[in-house]
Design a protein around this motif. Structure first.
Motif, PDB file in Angstrom:
ATOM      1  N   GLU A 131      54.216  83.649  21.709  1.00  0.00           N
ATOM      2  CA  GLU A 131      53.111  84.318  22.383  1.00  0.00           C
ATOM      3  C   GLU A 131      51.969  84.635  21.414  1.00  0.00           C
ATOM      4  N   GLU A 132      52.270  84.737  20.124  1.00  0.00           N
ATOM      5  CA  GLU A 132      51.238  85.092  19.167  1.00  0.00           C
ATOM      6  C   GLU A 132      50.494  83.871  18.621  1.00  0.00           C
ATOM      7  N   ALA A 133      50.803  82.676  19.156  1.00  0.00           N
ATOM      8  CA  ALA A 133      50.135  81.468  18.669  1.00  0.00           C
ATOM      9  C   ALA A 133      48.635  81.580  18.896  1.00  0.00           C
ATOM     10  N   ALA A 134      47.868  81.195  17.895  1.00  0.00           N
ATOM     11  CA  ALA A 134      46.410  81.295  17.976  1.00  0.00           C
ATOM     12  C   ALA A 134      45.811  80.022  17.392  1.00  0.00           C
ATOM     13  N   VAL A 135      44.507  79.887  17.549  1.00  0.00           N
ATOM     14  CA  VAL A 135      43.791  78.744  17.003  1.00  0.00           C
ATOM     15  C   VAL A 135      43.606  78.976  15.506  1.00  0.00           C
ATOM     16  N   PRO A 136      44.108  78.078  14.650  1.00  0.00           N
ATOM     17  CA  PRO A 136      43.974  78.278  13.201  1.00  0.00           C
ATOM     18  C   PRO A 136      42.522  78.144  12.745  1.00  0.00           C
ATOM     19  N   ALA A 137      42.193  78.829  11.665  1.00  0.00           N
ATOM     20  CA  ALA A 137      40.858  78.694  11.065  1.00  0.00           C
ATOM     21  C   ALA A 137      40.790  77.487  10.139  1.00  0.00           C
ATOM     22  N   THR A 138      41.950  76.886   9.815  1.00  0.00           N
ATOM     23  CA  THR A 138      42.005  75.727   8.932  1.00  0.00           C
ATOM     24  C   THR A 138      41.520  74.476   9.657  1.00  0.00           C
ATOM     25  N   ALA A 229      53.714  75.856  25.307  1.00  0.00           N
ATOM     26  CA  ALA A 229      52.668  74.891  24.942  1.00  0.00           C
ATOM     27  C   ALA A 229      51.976  74.353  26.198  1.00  0.00           C
ATOM     28  N   ARG A 230      52.749  74.043  27.241  1.00  0.00           N
ATOM     29  CA  ARG A 230      52.144  73.547  28.484  1.00  0.00           C
ATOM     30  C   ARG A 230      51.302  74.624  29.150  1.00  0.00           C
ATOM     31  N   LYS A 231      51.772  75.852  29.062  1.00  0.00           N
ATOM     32  CA  LYS A 231      51.018  76.957  29.664  1.00  0.00           C
ATOM     33  C   LYS A 231      49.672  77.123  28.982  1.00  0.00           C
ATOM     34  N   ALA A 232      49.603  76.843  27.685  1.00  0.00           N
ATOM     35  CA  ALA A 232      48.330  76.933  26.965  1.00  0.00           C
ATOM     36  C   ALA A 232      47.366  75.825  27.381  1.00  0.00           C
ATOM     37  N   GLY A 233      47.873  74.758  28.019  1.00  0.00           N
ATOM     38  CA  GLY A 233      47.016  73.667  28.473  1.00  0.00           C
ATOM     39  C   GLY A 233      46.860  72.597  27.420  1.00  0.00           C
ATOM     40  N   ARG A 234      46.303  72.949  26.291  1.00  0.00           N
ATOM     41  CA  ARG A 234      46.149  72.043  25.149  1.00  0.00           C
ATOM     42  C   ARG A 234      46.662  72.761  23.905  1.00  0.00           C
ATOM     43  N   ALA A 235      47.487  72.079  23.145  1.00  0.00           N
ATOM     44  CA  ALA A 235      48.112  72.738  21.999  1.00  0.00           C
ATOM     45  C   ALA A 235      48.665  71.700  21.044  1.00  0.00           C
ATOM     46  N   VAL A 236      48.969  72.166  19.827  1.00  0.00           N
ATOM     47  CA  VAL A 236      49.667  71.371  18.819  1.00  0.00           C
ATOM     48  C   VAL A 236      50.985  72.077  18.523  1.00  0.00           C
ATOM     49  N   VAL A 237      52.093  71.370  18.706  1.00  0.00           N
ATOM     50  CA  VAL A 237      53.418  71.887  18.404  1.00  0.00           C
ATOM     51  C   VAL A 237      53.883  71.234  17.106  1.00  0.00           C
ATOM     52  N   PHE A 238      54.249  72.047  16.129  1.00  0.00           N
ATOM     53  CA  PHE A 238      54.675  71.527  14.829  1.00  0.00           C
ATOM     54  C   PHE A 238      56.108  71.953  14.568  1.00  0.00           C
ATOM     55  N   THR A 265      63.990  65.048  26.116  1.00  0.00           N
ATOM     56  CA  THR A 265      63.604  65.163  27.525  1.00  0.00           C
ATOM     57  C   THR A 265      62.235  65.795  27.674  1.00  0.00           C
ATOM     58  N   GLU A 266      61.973  66.840  26.896  1.00  0.00           N
ATOM     59  CA  GLU A 266      60.679  67.509  26.988  1.00  0.00           C
ATOM     60  C   GLU A 266      59.556  66.583  26.548  1.00  0.00           C
ATOM     61  N   MET A 267      59.770  65.807  25.514  1.00  0.00           N
ATOM     62  CA  MET A 267      58.723  64.906  25.038  1.00  0.00           C
ATOM     63  C   MET A 267      58.471  63.772  26.029  1.00  0.00           C
ATOM     64  N   SER A 268      59.516  63.345  26.726  1.00  0.00           N
ATOM     65  CA  SER A 268      59.347  62.286  27.715  1.00  0.00           C
ATOM     66  C   SER A 268      58.708  62.803  28.997  1.00  0.00           C
ATOM     67  N   GLY A 269      58.706  64.109  29.197  1.00  0.00           N
ATOM     68  CA  GLY A 269      58.203  64.657  30.445  1.00  0.00           C
ATOM     69  C   GLY A 269      56.742  65.027  30.436  1.00  0.00           C
ATOM     70  N   PHE A 270      55.994  64.680  29.373  1.00  0.00           N
ATOM     71  CA  PHE A 270      54.574  64.989  29.332  1.00  0.00           C
ATOM     72  C   PHE A 270      53.827  64.152  30.359  1.00  0.00           C
ATOM     73  N   GLY A 271      52.866  64.804  31.027  1.00  0.00           N
ATOM     74  CA  GLY A 271      51.992  64.068  31.928  1.00  0.00           C
ATOM     75  C   GLY A 271      50.896  63.359  31.151  1.00  0.00           C
ATOM     76  N   ALA A 272      50.242  62.410  31.825  1.00  0.00           N
ATOM     77  CA  ALA A 272      49.231  61.595  31.146  1.00  0.00           C
ATOM     78  C   ALA A 272      48.016  62.410  30.737  1.00  0.00           C
ATOM     79  N   GLN A 273      47.771  63.519  31.419  1.00  0.00           N
ATOM     80  CA  GLN A 273      46.561  64.294  31.144  1.00  0.00           C
ATOM     81  C   GLN A 273      46.860  65.609  30.439  1.00  0.00           C
ATOM     82  N   GLU A 274      48.059  65.761  29.899  1.00  0.00           N
ATOM     83  CA  GLU A 274      48.388  66.979  29.159  1.00  0.00           C
ATOM     84  C   GLU A 274      47.987  66.801  27.698  1.00  0.00           C
ATOM     85  N   GLY A 275      47.142  67.685  27.220  1.00  0.00           N
ATOM     86  CA  GLY A 275      46.649  67.582  25.845  1.00  0.00           C
ATOM     87  C   GLY A 275      47.530  68.307  24.869  1.00  0.00           C
TER      88      GLY A 275
END
Length: 373
Positions: A131-138, A229-238, A265-275
């Motif tokens: 929940e504390e994920a934020a946009v990095p300044a890097t 990550a999906r709830k955020a709409g667009r995200a980077v998961v590391f 399974t989660e990686m295969s379940g991404f939609g075409a328009q999910e960023g």
């Protein structure tokens, strides 16, 4: 406040209350000590109201004005009867001990409840981290090495920001990118810079976070991570150290098997328009399961190698900022001499040199400090 946080707060209150009850019941509260002769004088004057008597070396005394103190316990036969004859209310220390055992039992019950919730996969600390994920300044401007790796990731920025543009052409951008290379070469920095460049939240976890003793806990954590990550709409998961999770399945391990299957399974379940782009880091690609590397998963591999001489010079110049450097420090020569150094090792070297200069109270960091470091 989430339900997990509320439960955690309730359990912490229960544990604190149990500890306080234990301390009070067992007489762990600090009381001032007075000589036994002073106590006998107060007893003769009728000032003593109550007393806790037991087999211990001290007894608690309560005066009629409410003041309390401790004094020596004479442990004489018939002493309780003598006190009762003096009009003193005598409490047996065994009652307090029983209360103490009750408080200890309550403490154990609270600890058991907390461990049970964790064992069943409750996501207290893990959910808070997501929940504390934020946009990095890097950004990529902060990456001083690995120009080729940086160029490979730069193309993902536009995909994260405009996934529908690629979907209109029927293009499938790699959802999984594997960063591999020696330790300390900046794989985490590279992933963080991608999120900062794209302006999206950065969810960073370690492969060991998913490997648990209890079967099903790791799989539930994987699903929770991708849900956020999906709830955020667009995200980077590391996922750092993915080899802790995705090693080749040579032996039977139900928990590791379920967790790895959940990730696939989660990686295969991404939609075409999910960023959402998933990056992972490892030091050894050859140890990973083949299912992770097939198309649709981590099918793009980017090497994050040791920096070149020019890149080492840029890294040294970045980490030298804010440090008083003497004129005899030759940065180009230092970059030439540190052939096998990673970016992390270069930063550690300059930090160690700064410590050595501070210890001898030198006006600046000179070449001697660098050589010793």
């Amino acid at each position: 406040m989430t339900n997990a946080a509320k439960w955690k707060l309730r359990i912490q209150i229960l544990l604190a209350a149990a500890l306080l009850c234990t301390a009070a019941a067992l007489g762990l509260h600090p009381l001032p000590a007075r000589p036994y002769r002073e106590f006998t004088a107060l007893l003769a004057a009728g000032e003593v109201q109550a007393l806790t008597l037991g087999e211990g070396p001290a007894m608690d005394v309560t005066l009629r004005d409410g003041m309390r103190f401790q004094t020596e316990n004479p442990r004489k036969e018939g002493y309780k009867e003598y006190l009762l004859d003096q009009g003193v209310a005598v409490r047996e220390a065994g009652t307090s001990v029983a209360l103490g055992f009750i408080a200890v039992a309550a403490l154990g019950a609270g600890a058991w409840a907390l461990s049970r919730r964790r064992g069943k996969g409750a996501m207290q600390g893990y959910a808070a981290m997501g929940e504390e994920a934020a946009v990095p300044a890097t950004t990529f401007a902060d990456v001083g090495a690995n120009d080729e790796a940086r160029a490979s990731l730069r193309g993902l920025v536009d995909f994260i920001q405009h996934p529908d543009r690629y979907a209109a052409y029927g293009a499938r951008i790699p959802r999984g990118v594997l960063l591999y290379g020696p330790p300390g070469t900046g794989k985490t920095l590279m992933a963080r810079a991608l999120a900062g460049e794209a302006g999206v939240p950065f969810y960073a976890v370690s492969g060991s976070d998913f490997v648990q003793v209890y079967v099903g806990v790791g799989a539930s954590r994987v699903r929770e991570l991708f849900r956020k990550a999906r709830k955020a709409g667009r995200a980077v998961v590391f996922i750092d150290e993915i080899d802790a999770l995705g090693k080749k399945r040579e032996s039977v391990n139900d928990e590791r098997e379920q967790t790895l299957n959940a990730l696939l399974t989660e990686m295969s379940g991404f939609g075409a328009q999910e960023g959402v782009v998933v990056l992972a880091a490892t030091n050894r690609v050859d140890t990973l399961d083949e299912a992770l590397l097939r198309p649709g998963r981590f099918d793009r591999q980017v090497e994050v190698a040791l920096p070149t001489r020019a890149e080492r010079l840029r890294i040294l110049q970045v980490h030298a900022q804010g440090k008083p450097m003497a004129e005899d420090v030759d940065m180009p020569r230092l970059a030439e001499d540190t052939v096998t150094f990673s970016g992390a090792k270069l930063e550690a070297m300059l930090n160690e040199a700064a410590i050595l200069a501070a210890q001898r109270q030198a006006p600046a960091i000179d070449s001697r400090d660098i050589d010793r470091a």
